[in-house]
Design a protein around this motif. Structure first.
Motif, PDB file in Angstrom:
ATOM      1  N   PRO A 195       0.737  -1.335   0.058  1.00  0.00           N
ATOM      2  CA  PRO A 195      -0.008  -0.008  -0.088  1.00  0.00           C
ATOM      3  C   PRO A 195       0.717   1.429   0.018  1.00  0.00           C
ATOM      4  O   PRO A 195       0.141   2.273  -0.518  1.00  0.00           O
ATOM      5  N   TRP A 196       2.179   1.080   0.493  1.00  0.00           N
ATOM      6  CA  TRP A 196       2.936   2.284   0.513  1.00  0.00           C
ATOM      7  C   TRP A 196       3.968   2.374  -0.649  1.00  0.00           C
ATOM      8  O   TRP A 196       4.551   3.516  -0.565  1.00  0.00           O
ATOM      9  N   LEU A 197       3.811   1.468  -1.545  1.00  0.00           N
ATOM     10  CA  LEU A 197       4.630   1.613  -2.797  1.00  0.00           C
ATOM     11  C   LEU A 197       4.776   2.934  -3.496  1.00  0.00           C
ATOM     12  O   LEU A 197       5.329   3.800  -3.999  1.00  0.00           O
ATOM     13  N   PRO A 198       3.332   3.413  -3.828  1.00  0.00           N
ATOM     14  CA  PRO A 198       3.337   4.821  -4.374  1.00  0.00           C
ATOM     15  C   PRO A 198       3.982   5.875  -3.672  1.00  0.00           C
ATOM     16  O   PRO A 198       4.408   6.809  -4.309  1.00  0.00           O
ATOM     17  N   THR A 199       3.690   5.880  -2.453  1.00  0.00           N
ATOM     18  CA  THR A 199       4.251   6.894  -1.528  1.00  0.00           C
ATOM     19  C   THR A 199       5.650   6.895  -1.344  1.00  0.00           C
ATOM     20  O   THR A 199       6.626   8.226  -1.693  1.00  0.00           O
ATOM     21  N   LEU A 200       6.468   5.539  -1.347  1.00  0.00           N
ATOM     22  CA  LEU A 200       7.807   5.454  -1.363  1.00  0.00           C
ATOM     23  C   LEU A 200       8.436   6.054  -2.842  1.00  0.00           C
ATOM     24  O   LEU A 200       9.408   6.639  -2.960  1.00  0.00           O
ATOM     25  N   LEU A 201       7.557   5.560  -3.905  1.00  0.00           N
ATOM     26  CA  LEU A 201       8.104   6.038  -5.068  1.00  0.00           C
ATOM     27  C   LEU A 201       8.199   7.731  -5.257  1.00  0.00           C
ATOM     28  O   LEU A 201       9.009   8.188  -5.840  1.00  0.00           O
ATOM     29  N   ALA A 202       7.057   8.394  -4.698  1.00  0.00           N
ATOM     30  CA  ALA A 202       7.040   9.832  -4.614  1.00  0.00           C
ATOM     31  C   ALA A 202       8.328  10.367  -4.039  1.00  0.00           C
ATOM     32  O   ALA A 202       8.853  11.329  -4.433  1.00  0.00           O
ATOM     33  N   ILE A 203       8.516   9.870  -2.870  1.00  0.00           N
ATOM     34  CA  ILE A 203       9.654  10.280  -2.006  1.00  0.00           C
ATOM     35  C   ILE A 203      11.057  10.174  -2.543  1.00  0.00           C
ATOM     36  O   ILE A 203      11.756  11.071  -2.946  1.00  0.00           O
ATOM     37  N   GLY A 204      11.074   9.052  -3.374  1.00  0.00           N
ATOM     38  CA  GLY A 204      12.252   8.744  -4.105  1.00  0.00           C
ATOM     39  C   GLY A 204      12.223   9.078  -5.598  1.00  0.00           C
ATOM     40  O   GLY A 204      13.217   9.091  -6.243  1.00  0.00           O
ATOM     41  N   ALA A 205      11.418  10.021  -5.980  1.00  0.00           N
ATOM     42  CA  ALA A 205      11.343  10.270  -7.639  1.00  0.00           C
ATOM     43  C   ALA A 205      12.539  11.071  -8.095  1.00  0.00           C
ATOM     44  O   ALA A 205      12.985  12.052  -7.302  1.00  0.00           O
ATOM     45  N   ASN A 206      13.300  10.712  -8.856  1.00  0.00           N
ATOM     46  CA  ASN A 206      14.594  11.499  -9.448  1.00  0.00           C
ATOM     47  C   ASN A 206      15.031  11.040 -10.736  1.00  0.00           C
ATOM     48  O   ASN A 206      15.822  10.815 -11.176  1.00  0.00           O
ATOM     49  N   SER A 207      13.690  11.425 -11.630  1.00  0.00           N
ATOM     50  CA  SER A 207      14.269  11.160 -13.019  1.00  0.00           C
ATOM     51  C   SER A 207      13.273  11.948 -13.973  1.00  0.00           C
ATOM     52  O   SER A 207      12.307  11.486 -14.766  1.00  0.00           O
ATOM     53  N   PRO A 208      13.133  13.475 -14.021  1.00  0.00           N
ATOM     54  CA  PRO A 208      12.068  14.059 -14.664  1.00  0.00           C
ATOM     55  C   PRO A 208      12.687  14.146 -16.257  1.00  0.00           C
ATOM     56  O   PRO A 208      11.699  14.173 -17.009  1.00  0.00           O
ATOM     57  N   TYR A 209      14.168  14.149 -16.444  1.00  0.00           N
ATOM     58  CA  TYR A 209      14.534  14.133 -17.810  1.00  0.00           C
ATOM     59  C   TYR A 209      14.978  12.930 -18.262  1.00  0.00           C
ATOM     60  O   TYR A 209      15.486  12.098 -17.636  1.00  0.00           O
ATOM     61  N   CYS A 210      14.807  12.812 -19.666  1.00  0.00           N
ATOM     62  CA  CYS A 210      15.579  11.544 -20.340  1.00  0.00           C
ATOM     63  C   CYS A 210      15.949  12.013 -21.590  1.00  0.00           C
ATOM     64  O   CYS A 210      15.022  12.547 -22.606  1.00  0.00           O
ATOM     65  N   ASN A 211      17.125  11.904 -22.249  1.00  0.00           N
ATOM     66  CA  ASN A 211      17.531  11.883 -23.354  1.00  0.00           C
ATOM     67  C   ASN A 211      17.167  13.193 -23.973  1.00  0.00           C
ATOM     68  O   ASN A 211      16.567  13.475 -25.233  1.00  0.00           O
ATOM     69  N   SER A 212      17.672  14.161 -23.297  1.00  0.00           N
ATOM     70  CA  SER A 212      17.568  15.684 -23.585  1.00  0.00           C
ATOM     71  C   SER A 212      16.112  16.091 -23.888  1.00  0.00           C
ATOM     72  O   SER A 212      15.830  17.233 -24.566  1.00  0.00           O
ATOM     73  N   SER A 213      15.265  15.699 -22.961  1.00  0.00           N
ATOM     74  CA  SER A 213      13.798  16.236 -23.051  1.00  0.00           C
ATOM     75  C   SER A 213      13.210  16.111 -21.601  1.00  0.00           C
ATOM     76  O   SER A 213      13.617  15.144 -20.751  1.00  0.00           O
ATOM     77  N   ASP A 214      12.241  16.887 -21.325  1.00  0.00           N
ATOM     78  CA  ASP A 214      11.606  16.890 -20.186  1.00  0.00           C
ATOM     79  C   ASP A 214      10.258  16.091 -20.359  1.00  0.00           C
ATOM     80  O   ASP A 214       9.398  16.120 -21.157  1.00  0.00           O
ATOM     81  N   THR A 215      10.123  14.999 -19.632  1.00  0.00           N
ATOM     82  CA  THR A 215       9.326  13.970 -19.913  1.00  0.00           C
ATOM     83  C   THR A 215       7.819  14.211 -19.272  1.00  0.00           C
ATOM     84  O   THR A 215       6.845  13.775 -19.657  1.00  0.00           O
ATOM     85  N   GLY A 216       7.871  15.105 -18.371  1.00  0.00           N
ATOM     86  CA  GLY A 216       6.566  15.627 -17.595  1.00  0.00           C
ATOM     87  C   GLY A 216       6.283  14.821 -16.519  1.00  0.00           C
ATOM     88  O   GLY A 216       5.267  15.151 -15.781  1.00  0.00           O
ATOM     89  N   TYR A 217       7.177  13.994 -16.248  1.00  0.00           N
ATOM     90  CA  TYR A 217       7.038  12.947 -15.015  1.00  0.00           C
ATOM     91  C   TYR A 217       8.133  13.257 -14.012  1.00  0.00           C
ATOM     92  O   TYR A 217       9.277  13.840 -14.117  1.00  0.00           O
ATOM     93  N   ALA A 218       7.947  12.795 -12.816  1.00  0.00           N
ATOM     94  CA  ALA A 218       8.755  13.028 -11.718  1.00  0.00           C
ATOM     95  C   ALA A 218       9.799  11.595 -11.890  1.00  0.00           C
ATOM     96  O   ALA A 218      11.094  11.761 -11.413  1.00  0.00           O
ATOM     97  N   SER A 219       9.216  10.744 -12.100  1.00  0.00           N
ATOM     98  CA  SER A 219      10.067   9.404 -12.104  1.00  0.00           C
ATOM     99  C   SER A 219       9.797   8.836 -13.495  1.00  0.00           C
ATOM    100  O   SER A 219       8.808   7.879 -13.379  1.00  0.00           O
ATOM    101  N   TRP A 220      10.369   9.191 -14.478  1.00  0.00           N
ATOM    102  CA  TRP A 220      10.343   8.292 -15.863  1.00  0.00           C
ATOM    103  C   TRP A 220      10.796   7.009 -15.891  1.00  0.00           C
ATOM    104  O   TRP A 220      10.553   6.279 -16.573  1.00  0.00           O
ATOM    105  N   ARG A 221      11.920   6.929 -14.795  1.00  0.00           N
ATOM    106  CA  ARG A 221      12.463   5.567 -14.935  1.00  0.00           C
ATOM    107  C   ARG A 221      11.383   4.516 -14.705  1.00  0.00           C
ATOM    108  O   ARG A 221      11.426   3.660 -14.861  1.00  0.00           O
ATOM    109  N   TYR A 222      10.356   5.102 -13.520  1.00  0.00           N
ATOM    110  CA  TYR A 222       9.390   3.991 -13.139  1.00  0.00           C
ATOM    111  C   TYR A 222       8.560   3.528 -14.546  1.00  0.00           C
ATOM    112  O   TYR A 222       8.285   2.275 -14.520  1.00  0.00           O
ATOM    113  N   LEU A 223       8.280   4.472 -15.456  1.00  0.00           N
ATOM    114  CA  LEU A 223       7.289   3.924 -16.356  1.00  0.00           C
ATOM    115  C   LEU A 223       8.287   3.211 -17.213  1.00  0.00           C
ATOM    116  O   LEU A 223       7.730   2.323 -17.890  1.00  0.00           O
ATOM    117  N   MET A 224       9.468   3.484 -17.724  1.00  0.00           N
ATOM    118  CA  MET A 224      10.381   2.889 -18.455  1.00  0.00           C
ATOM    119  C   MET A 224      10.544   1.606 -17.949  1.00  0.00           C
ATOM    120  O   MET A 224      10.438   0.349 -18.929  1.00  0.00           O
TER     121      MET A 224
END
Length: 380
Positions: free
Chosen positions: A165-194
């Motif tokens: 139940p706390w995985l989303p909160t832990l992900l939000a706390i640790g979000a550290n990947s908004p940029y990827c390959n010279s672009s803004d993904t619009g996400y806080a953790s693009w790594r998680y989506l990839m």
């Protein structure tokens, strides 16, 4: 102290008679190597790791030649863990500097590659490339993995269920990947989506027992979605090689202090789960997956989906609720002040993702983000 917290603290004291009985903790950190001059990914892991044994820390190769990994030893205190993580980052940074590279703690590469992806020459990685094809092309991505030592498989499954139940909160706390390959993904953790594109990734099911966990693991492998137990990429899993439960949902932490805070929180969840007389909330996957997507998109600065109510709430409030729930365990371990102050700082200064965006906003240059990350990852 409330009556409920007193009851939880008493159960904690019954399950751990002295501080030496605290749950052990270890952290694995994945980093990217970037060229000192250009800030782009540098395929220099073999050189950087060539003298790893002499450094006295656990430095390891990863799937691509532009990644390296460190692993702490087994720790009982957050002070000990912090010392080990600082030492590992410094040793790795020094090795990288010898070969014209720096390490950065970012879940995804900020700047686009100018050369083809190069895999580490290990048969397992090349088999993964054959089996999973273009998915491998999404790499590299870097995470922070927290291991909590537990006495048996049933305890590990119990803790995994309480982590869900706390995985989303832990992900939000640790979000550290908004940029990827010279672009803004619009996400806080693009790594998680990839990473979520891999067929064996995502939130683990809720399990009734260790036997049901291992049966599900074998079914995943039999399907071809994983080539071995090491490819079971659930956000929380029973380690295949250590007597631990392993949290894998978070991006690599931007600083050592961020990593230590995360480790203390995860240990607090585990200790609270063991002391609790209430079964873990069996959040359905159809609610947990949207909550994780929301956390990956908005991070700590936005709204999160409270899986207990199904309603949106400020992610910071959900993080505070998590700390309140595990406070007796944190106090018993001597970690409450550390977590409370670290979370307050994070809410004030911004998550890793927010700090990356602030670095970009100063001059509008991705190269500046890479430089900021390098300085933040391994201060000279």
């Amino acid at each position: 102290m409330s009556e409920a917290r007193l009851d939880t603290r008493e159960r904690l004291l019954r399950t751990a008679s002295a501080p030496r009985d605290l749950l052990s903790v270890g952290v694995e950190e994945e980093f990217m190597l970037v060229d000192t001059g250009t800030g782009r990914l540098a395929d220099r892991a073999p050189d950087v790791l060539s003298n790893a044994d002499a450094e006295g820390v656990d430095l390891q190769a990863e799937i691509t030649l532009s990644q390296v990994e460190t692993a702490s030893g087994v720790c009982l205190s957050m002070g000990e863990l912090r010392e080990q993580l600082v030492g590992a980052r410094m040793a790795l940074g020094e090795q990288a500097a010898m070969y014209g590279a720096r390490i950065i703690a970012s879940g995804t590469p900020v700047l686009a590659r100018t050369s083809p992806l190069m895999l580490t020459p290990v048969p397992r990685y090349h088999r993964m490339n054959r089996e999973f094809r273009a998915l491998v092309g999404d790499l590299p991505v870097c995470g922070c993995h927290v291991h909590i030592g537990l006495p048996n498989d049933e305890a590990r499954v119990l803790v995994s269920n309480h982590l869900r139940p706390w995985l989303p909160t832990l992900l939000a706390i640790g979000a550290n990947s908004p940029y990827c390959n010279s672009s803004d993904t619009g996400y806080a953790s693009w790594r998680y989506l990839m990473w979520g594109r891999w067929p064996s990734a995502g939130p683990p099911p809720w399990f009734e027992s260790a036997a049901s966990y291992y049966a599900a693991r074998e079914e995943v492998i039999s399907s071809g979605a994983a080539i071995d137990v090491g490819m079971l990429y659930w956000d929380a899993r029973l380690s295949a090689h250590h007597p631990t439960v392993e949290l894998r949902v978070c991006d690599v932490a931007p600083t050592v202090d961020d990593a230590v805070m995360l480790a203390a929180i995860v240990r607090g969840i585990a200790a609270t789960a063991l002391a609790s007389e209430t079964p873990a909330l069996a959040v359905p996957q159809h609610l947990l997956r949207p909550a994780l997507w929301r956390a990956a998109r908005d991070g700590l600065e936005g709204l999160g989906l409270d899986v207990r109510t199904g309603e949106l709430a400020p992610a910071g409030n959900l993080a505070a609720a998590l700390v309140r729930w595990i406070r007796p365990a944190l106090e018993y371990a001597g970690d409450y002040e550390l977590v409370n102050e670290s979370l307050a700082r994070l809410l004030l200064d911004g998550s890793g993702a927010a700090r990356q965006r602030a670095a970009f906003a100063r001059e509008g240059r991705f190269e500046d983000v890479v430089g900021f990350l390098a300085d933040q990852t391994c201060p000279v």
